[in-house]
Design a protein around this motif. Structure first.
Motif, PDB file in Angstrom:
ATOM      1  N   ASP A  54     -85.128  52.363  75.139  1.00  0.00           N
ATOM      2  CA  ASP A  54     -84.415  53.212  76.092  1.00  0.00           C
ATOM      3  C   ASP A  54     -84.218  54.602  75.483  1.00  0.00           C
ATOM      4  O   ASP A  54     -83.613  54.740  74.416  1.00  0.00           O
ATOM      5  CB  ASP A  54     -83.061  52.582  76.435  1.00  0.00           C
ATOM      6  N   THR A  55     -84.730  55.631  76.158  1.00  0.00           N
ATOM      7  CA  THR A  55     -84.682  56.970  75.579  1.00  0.00           C
ATOM      8  C   THR A  55     -83.261  57.484  75.401  1.00  0.00           C
ATOM      9  O   THR A  55     -82.988  58.240  74.459  1.00  0.00           O
ATOM     10  CB  THR A  55     -85.480  57.958  76.435  1.00  0.00           C
ATOM     11  N   ARG A  56     -82.346  57.083  76.269  1.00  0.00           N
ATOM     12  CA  ARG A  56     -80.959  57.546  76.136  1.00  0.00           C
ATOM     13  C   ARG A  56     -80.316  56.973  74.881  1.00  0.00           C
ATOM     14  O   ARG A  56     -79.582  57.679  74.171  1.00  0.00           O
ATOM     15  CB  ARG A  56     -80.161  57.174  77.372  1.00  0.00           C
ATOM     16  N   VAL A  57     -80.596  55.709  74.608  1.00  0.00           N
ATOM     17  CA  VAL A  57     -80.056  55.097  73.391  1.00  0.00           C
ATOM     18  C   VAL A  57     -80.722  55.692  72.160  1.00  0.00           C
ATOM     19  O   VAL A  57     -80.059  56.003  71.165  1.00  0.00           O
ATOM     20  CB  VAL A  57     -80.236  53.567  73.427  1.00  0.00           C
ATOM     21  N   ARG A  58     -82.022  55.885  72.244  1.00  0.00           N
ATOM     22  CA  ARG A  58     -82.731  56.474  71.104  1.00  0.00           C
ATOM     23  C   ARG A  58     -82.244  57.889  70.805  1.00  0.00           C
ATOM     24  O   ARG A  58     -82.225  58.320  69.656  1.00  0.00           O
ATOM     25  CB  ARG A  58     -84.240  56.476  71.350  1.00  0.00           C
ATOM     26  N   ALA A  59     -81.850  58.600  71.850  1.00  0.00           N
ATOM     27  CA  ALA A  59     -81.310  59.951  71.638  1.00  0.00           C
ATOM     28  C   ALA A  59     -80.023  59.901  70.828  1.00  0.00           C
ATOM     29  O   ALA A  59     -79.805  60.730  69.928  1.00  0.00           O
ATOM     30  CB  ALA A  59     -81.071  60.639  72.977  1.00  0.00           C
ATOM     31  N   THR A  60     -79.159  58.928  71.105  1.00  0.00           N
ATOM     32  CA  THR A  60     -77.922  58.811  70.323  1.00  0.00           C
ATOM     33  C   THR A  60     -78.224  58.351  68.904  1.00  0.00           C
ATOM     34  O   THR A  60     -77.552  58.781  67.954  1.00  0.00           O
ATOM     35  CB  THR A  60     -76.934  57.842  70.993  1.00  0.00           C
ATOM     36  N   MET A  61     -79.257  57.517  68.744  1.00  0.00           N
ATOM     37  CA  MET A  61     -79.672  57.101  67.401  1.00  0.00           C
ATOM     38  C   MET A  61     -80.244  58.276  66.622  1.00  0.00           C
ATOM     39  O   MET A  61     -79.991  58.419  65.414  1.00  0.00           O
ATOM     40  CB  MET A  61     -80.711  55.974  67.503  1.00  0.00           C
ATOM     41  N   LEU A  62     -80.995  59.136  67.303  1.00  0.00           N
ATOM     42  CA  LEU A  62     -81.548  60.324  66.653  1.00  0.00           C
ATOM     43  C   LEU A  62     -80.430  61.231  66.165  1.00  0.00           C
ATOM     44  O   LEU A  62     -80.434  61.669  65.004  1.00  0.00           O
ATOM     45  CB  LEU A  62     -82.450  61.063  67.634  1.00  0.00           C
ATOM     46  N   ASP A  63     -79.458  61.519  67.020  1.00  0.00           N
ATOM     47  CA  ASP A  63     -78.386  62.432  66.623  1.00  0.00           C
ATOM     48  C   ASP A  63     -77.559  61.868  65.477  1.00  0.00           C
ATOM     49  O   ASP A  63     -77.257  62.580  64.511  1.00  0.00           O
ATOM     50  CB  ASP A  63     -77.488  62.724  67.828  1.00  0.00           C
TER      51      ASP A  63
END
Length: 259
Positions: free
Chosen positions: A112-121
């Motif tokens: 999920d790109t939204r979850v991956r975005a929080t993992m990236l940050d």
């Protein structure tokens, strides 16, 4: 440069890197794809960049870009710091979401790109903290660090982090770090105009010490036009769909002058 196909052999990357350094280029940046998931062979970028670091002495090296959510931040921090020591402080770390969902989903990783975005940050915060060489304690949504000091830290006091991607969220993220690796080309040619690049840079709110890297083909676009729009790096695209290894080596050996 791709880490796929011909460049799945790290020796090919070393040949290109040596040619680049001898011909006046300023850096070599490598894709970070698990391409074997969807077809062609692929090299590990960090092993490949270690070979490049050991075979060169001047050019900057890094990834364009690494999907942070696909890696454990403390292991990634260790790899990048070790590479910076090996290279004498020449590493740039390119980071992004990752554009191939199968490289996550086929291993049961978060797709999920939204979850991956929080993992990236959160992952970037962990990386930056560990690279200080100071003791780190972090209790986050995705990652935990309990009183750990990374040693040895990178040679660079502030190892540059460039953010990849063209979406509004990517531009906002880039504003918090040291550079933007603009997604301006695909294997067929340029996909972003100089005017589009200038608008995106205005959105970021670039500082004087902020880098903007453009991926491109100098036989299909004018690097000077992108420099005028605010680019500080032109990353000439090298991959199998553009030509054979010998053809790519000839292109590199021609030097970084405009076509």
């Amino acid at each position: 440069m791709a880490n796929i196909g011909t460049y799945a052999d790290p020796r090919s990357a070393v040949d290109v890197a040596r040619a680049a350094e001898e011909s006046g280029w300023d850096g070599l940046f490598l894709w970070d794809h698990l391409a074997f998931v969807w077809g062609p062979p692929a090299a590990d970028p960090w092993v490949t960049l270690a070979a490049v670091a050991a075979s060169t002495s001047r050019i900057r090296i890094g990834t364009a870009v690494t999907p942070v959510a696909r890696r454990r931040p403390h292991v990634l921090a260790h790899q990048v710091a070790t590479l910076d020591v090996l290279s004498g402080g020449r590493v740039v770390f390119g980071a992004g979401l990752g554009g191939s969902s199968s490289e996550f989903s086929k291993f049961g990783d978060e797709s999920d790109t939204r979850v991956r975005a929080t993992m990236l940050d959160e992952g970037l915060d962990v990386l930056r903290a560990l690279w200080t060489g100071e003791e780190v304690t972090h209790e986050g949504v995705h990652y935990t660090v309990r009183g750990v000091t990374l040693a040895p830290p990178p040679v660079q006091r502030r190892l540059p982090i460039w953010i990849g991607g063209n979406r509004p969220a990517s531009l906002r993220r880039a504003a918090h770090w040291d550079g933007w690796c603009a997604d301006t080309a695909d294997p067929t040619g340029m996909t972003v105009s100089p005017a589009d690049l200038a608008r995106a840079i205005a959105t970021i709110g670039r500082r004087d010490d902020f880098d903007v890297a453009v991926l491109g083909y100098r036989d299909r676009a004018a690097p000077q036009a992108y420099a005028a729009a605010g680019a500080t790096w032109w990353l000439e695209s090298v991959h199998d769909r553009r030509g054979t290894l010998d053809e790519m080596l000839a292109l590199v050996r021609a030097g970084p002058r405009p076509a």
